[in-house]
Each structure stands twice: as structure tokens, then as C-alpha cells.
Design a protein around this motif. Structure first.
Motif, PDB file in Angstrom:
ATOM      1  N   ALA A 160     -20.171   9.046   9.200  1.00 44.58           N
ATOM      2  CA  ALA A 160     -18.875   8.408   8.967  1.00 44.58           C
ATOM      3  C   ALA A 160     -18.202   8.895   7.691  1.00 44.58           C
ATOM      4  CB  ALA A 160     -19.056   6.888   8.911  1.00 44.58           C
ATOM      5  N   ASN A 161     -18.817   9.843   6.998  1.00 50.53           N
ATOM      6  CA  ASN A 161     -18.287  10.365   5.746  1.00 50.53           C
ATOM      7  C   ASN A 161     -16.856  10.870   5.944  1.00 50.53           C
ATOM      8  OD1 ASN A 161     -17.766  11.749   3.360  1.00 50.53           O
ATOM      9  ND2 ASN A 161     -19.301  13.328   3.717  1.00 50.53           N
ATOM     10  N   PRO A 162     -15.877  10.278   5.242  1.00 51.94           N
ATOM     11  CA  PRO A 162     -14.489  10.711   5.423  1.00 51.94           C
ATOM     12  C   PRO A 162     -14.110  11.950   4.612  1.00 51.94           C
ATOM     13  CG  PRO A 162     -14.557   8.903   3.876  1.00 51.94           C
ATOM     14  CD  PRO A 162     -15.977   9.120   4.352  1.00 51.94           C
ATOM     15  N   ALA A 201     -10.244  13.374  -7.830  1.00 49.51           N
ATOM     16  CA  ALA A 201      -9.923  11.965  -7.638  1.00 49.51           C
ATOM     17  C   ALA A 201     -10.067  11.670  -6.141  1.00 49.51           C
ATOM     18  CB  ALA A 201      -8.502  11.678  -8.108  1.00 49.51           C
ATOM     19  N   LEU A 202     -11.072  10.870  -5.809  1.00 48.18           N
ATOM     20  CA  LEU A 202     -11.368  10.564  -4.407  1.00 48.18           C
ATOM     21  C   LEU A 202     -11.192   9.072  -4.151  1.00 48.18           C
ATOM     22  CD1 LEU A 202     -14.609  12.707  -3.988  1.00 48.18           C
ATOM     23  CD2 LEU A 202     -12.246  13.362  -3.450  1.00 48.18           C
ATOM     24  N   ASP A 203     -10.862   8.737  -2.932  1.00 50.65           N
ATOM     25  CA  ASP A 203     -10.681   7.348  -2.540  1.00 50.65           C
ATOM     26  C   ASP A 203     -11.279   7.123  -1.149  1.00 50.65           C
ATOM     27  OD1 ASP A 203      -9.814   4.694  -2.604  1.00 50.65           O
ATOM     28  OD2 ASP A 203      -7.809   5.191  -1.856  1.00 50.65           O
ATOM     29  N   VAL A 241      -2.635  12.381  -4.653  1.00 52.33           N
ATOM     30  CA  VAL A 241      -3.522  12.800  -5.736  1.00 52.33           C
ATOM     31  C   VAL A 241      -4.961  12.489  -5.353  1.00 52.33           C
ATOM     32  CG1 VAL A 241      -4.148  12.457  -8.147  1.00 52.33           C
ATOM     33  CG2 VAL A 241      -1.737  12.445  -7.477  1.00 52.33           C
ATOM     34  N   ARG A 242      -5.207  11.229  -5.013  1.00 56.46           N
ATOM     35  CA  ARG A 242      -6.557  10.816  -4.593  1.00 56.46           C
ATOM     36  C   ARG A 242      -6.722  11.088  -3.095  1.00 56.46           C
ATOM     37  NH1 ARG A 242      -7.566   5.029  -5.742  1.00 56.46           N
ATOM     38  NH2 ARG A 242      -5.559   4.900  -4.721  1.00 56.46           N
ATOM     39  N   LEU A 243      -7.771  11.787  -2.778  1.00 57.87           N
ATOM     40  CA  LEU A 243      -8.041  12.175  -1.394  1.00 57.87           C
ATOM     41  C   LEU A 243      -8.876  11.091  -0.718  1.00 57.87           C
ATOM     42  CD1 LEU A 243      -7.584  14.709   0.422  1.00 57.87           C
ATOM     43  CD2 LEU A 243      -9.896  15.405  -0.223  1.00 57.87           C
ATOM     44  N   SER A 244      -8.442  10.636   0.450  1.00 61.66           N
ATOM     45  CA  SER A 244      -9.219   9.649   1.191  1.00 61.66           C
ATOM     46  C   SER A 244      -9.773  10.207   2.498  1.00 61.66           C
ATOM     47  CB  SER A 244      -8.400   8.384   1.463  1.00 61.66           C
ATOM     48  OG  SER A 244      -7.220   8.682   2.157  1.00 61.66           O
ATOM     49  N   MET A 291       0.846  -1.178   0.000  1.00 55.13           N
ATOM     50  CA  MET A 291       0.000   0.000   0.000  1.00 55.13           C
ATOM     51  C   MET A 291       0.892   1.242   0.000  1.00 55.13           C
ATOM     52  SD  MET A 291      -2.907   0.994   2.759  1.00 55.13           S
ATOM     53  CE  MET A 291      -4.320   1.732   2.040  1.00 55.13           C
ATOM     54  N   PRO A 292       0.582   2.219  -0.852  1.00 57.87           N
ATOM     55  CA  PRO A 292       1.411   3.431  -0.898  1.00 57.87           C
ATOM     56  C   PRO A 292       1.298   4.233   0.396  1.00 57.87           C
ATOM     57  CG  PRO A 292      -0.522   3.658  -2.317  1.00 57.87           C
ATOM     58  CD  PRO A 292      -0.523   2.259  -1.782  1.00 57.87           C
ATOM     59  N   ASP A 293       2.311   5.069   0.594  1.00 61.17           N
ATOM     60  CA  ASP A 293       2.313   5.953   1.758  1.00 61.17           C
ATOM     61  C   ASP A 293       1.062   6.808   1.791  1.00 61.17           C
ATOM     62  OD1 ASP A 293       4.808   5.130   2.560  1.00 61.17           O
ATOM     63  OD2 ASP A 293       5.857   6.871   1.760  1.00 61.17           O
ATOM     64  N   THR A 294       0.593   7.091   3.003  1.00 62.18           N
ATOM     65  CA  THR A 294      -0.453   8.092   3.161  1.00 62.18           C
ATOM     66  C   THR A 294       0.238   9.422   3.371  1.00 62.18           C
ATOM     67  OG1 THR A 294      -2.031   6.529   4.082  1.00 62.18           O
ATOM     68  CG2 THR A 294      -2.413   8.860   4.554  1.00 62.18           C
ATOM     69  N   LEU A 295      -0.078  10.345   2.484  1.00 63.13           N
ATOM     70  CA  LEU A 295       0.472  11.688   2.575  1.00 63.13           C
ATOM     71  C   LEU A 295      -0.590  12.601   3.162  1.00 63.13           C
ATOM     72  CD1 LEU A 295       2.088  11.934  -0.972  1.00 63.13           C
ATOM     73  CD2 LEU A 295       3.149  11.144   1.155  1.00 63.13           C
ATOM     74  N   TYR A 296      -0.138  13.652   3.816  1.00 60.92           N
ATOM     75  CA  TYR A 296      -1.104  14.613   4.352  1.00 60.92           C
ATOM     76  C   TYR A 296      -0.528  16.014   4.295  1.00 60.92           C
ATOM     77  CZ  TYR A 296       1.338  15.389   8.756  1.00 60.92           C
ATOM     78  OH  TYR A 296       2.253  15.758   9.715  1.00 60.92           O
ATOM     79  N   THR A 297      -1.439  16.949   4.337  1.00 63.68           N
ATOM     80  CA  THR A 297      -1.103  18.356   4.431  1.00 63.68           C
ATOM     81  C   THR A 297      -2.296  19.056   5.050  1.00 63.68           C
ATOM     82  OG1 THR A 297      -0.251  20.272   3.211  1.00 63.68           O
ATOM     83  CG2 THR A 297      -1.963  18.959   2.125  1.00 63.68           C
ATOM     84  N   THR A 298      -2.159  20.331   5.285  1.00 59.80           N
ATOM     85  CA  THR A 298      -3.290  21.108   5.778  1.00 59.80           C
ATOM     86  C   THR A 298      -3.586  22.234   4.799  1.00 59.80           C
ATOM     87  OG1 THR A 298      -1.856  22.507   7.121  1.00 59.80           O
ATOM     88  CG2 THR A 298      -2.860  20.600   8.212  1.00 59.80           C
TER      89      THR A 298
END
Length: 169
Positions: A120-122, A71-73, A23-26, A1-8
Motif C-alpha cells: 500500500a506504499n503510496p 518533503a513527503l506527506d 511541494v510535499r509529495l503524497s 484542504m489544499p488542491d491536489t496538484l499533479y504532474t508526470t
């Protein structure tokens, strides 16, 4: 599984946490309240991540756009995914009840389950769970707080609000 990236992302409703594969937001998380999301220890900060998400949220908060094409995930059960998809069909600035949402997905007796899925909507704001209200028309629970829900609906209805007005709602 690819890294989870984050920012604010600074926004009129406070700093929002954006997380996914870059790219895809989860995940989109509020700074406080039950919708607060904090980075997990295995997530990696990348302030260059999610350029399109940043651009489209910026246009939304500036009142220039009410639609998202990203692009959502989202991760959830098949039922949750069905509810979240139905949320995207609610026109900006309009509201429907949990019961109406349950009817729209073909489960008229599942308003409580729809409410749980909504909660529960992420990806709040982008997947507009703020457009769902109680049967009597009352604004009900929202991960970012009721004032934020009211502010988002006012924004979508074309009411120009200043950032400081959020605290007054």
C-alpha cells in the motif's frame, strides 16, 4: 484542504505520476500495473510542481544518488506509517524479507500485515518498498512489476542499465 496538484516525470521505468500539494509529495504512481495511479477529476495539473522531487529522482535514475531528502506527506494508518518509515532504513541495493521487516518494527509475527502495508506504499522508489523480498530470496510483488523491481535494485547496486534493458529483465 489544499488542491491536489499533479504532474508526470519521464523516467527510465516509464512516466511517473507525482501528486501532492506541489511541494510535499503524497503519491508517486507507476504508468501500469497494480501501482498505476491516474489523476482524479478533482486534481489539477501543474508541470511546475515538485521541483525538488524531480531533481532528486533525476539524480537517482542517473545513478548519482541513492538517498532522498524530500518533503513527503504519505497517508496511511499508524501501522502503515511505521512500516514505511522502516523501509527508509534499508540501505540502497540491499534487500530484507517481510519477516525481517516485521522484526525490525517489533512485530515479528506480522509479516503478512507488513506485506500488505508494503503493497500500500503510496511513495514507491522514494520509500523503497522494492528492497523487500520473499523469505526464500525471491523477488515478490511490486506495484511497478517485478522487472522494475529488479531494475531498481540493479541501479542501486551500481549496475549501469539502459532504459531498454527494463523489458529484458
Amino acid at each position: 484542504m489544499p488542491d491536489t496538484l499533479y504532474t508526470t516525470l519521464d523516467s527510465p521505468i516509464g512516466p511517473l505520476l507525482l501528486a501532492g500539494d506541489g511541494v510535499r509529495l503524497s503519491r508517486l504512481g507507476f504508468p501500469t500495473g497494480k501501482g498505476a495511479v491516474t489523476p482524479r477529476p478533482d486534481w489539477r495539473r501543474d508541470d511546475d510542481a515538485f521541483p525538488e522531487v524531480r531533481a532528486q529522482l533525476g539524480a537517482y535514475f542517473d545513478g548519482r544518488s541513492t538517498r532522498f531528502d524530500l518533503a513527503l506527506d504519505p497517508r496511511g494508518t499508524p501501522f502503515q506509517l511505521r512500516v514505511w518509515e522502516a523501509l527508509t532504513a534499508i540501505p540502497p541495493g540491499e534487500t530484507i524479507s517481510y519477516g525481517e521487516l516485521a522484526r525490525r518494527i517489533g512485530r515479528p509475527n506480522a509479516s503478512r500485515a507488513v506485506g500488505a502495508a508494503n503493497g500500500a506504499n503510496p511513495l514507491p522508489v522514494i520509500v523503497p518498498c522494492h528492497r523487500v523480498i520473499g523469505a526464500g530470496g525471491a523477488l515478490t510483488g511490486f506495484g511497478g512489476g517485478i522487472a522494475t523491481k529488479r531494475w531498481l535494485l540493479a541501479l542501486e547496486r551500481g549496475e549501469r542499465l539502459e532504459t531498454g534493458q527494463l523489458a529484458l529483465l
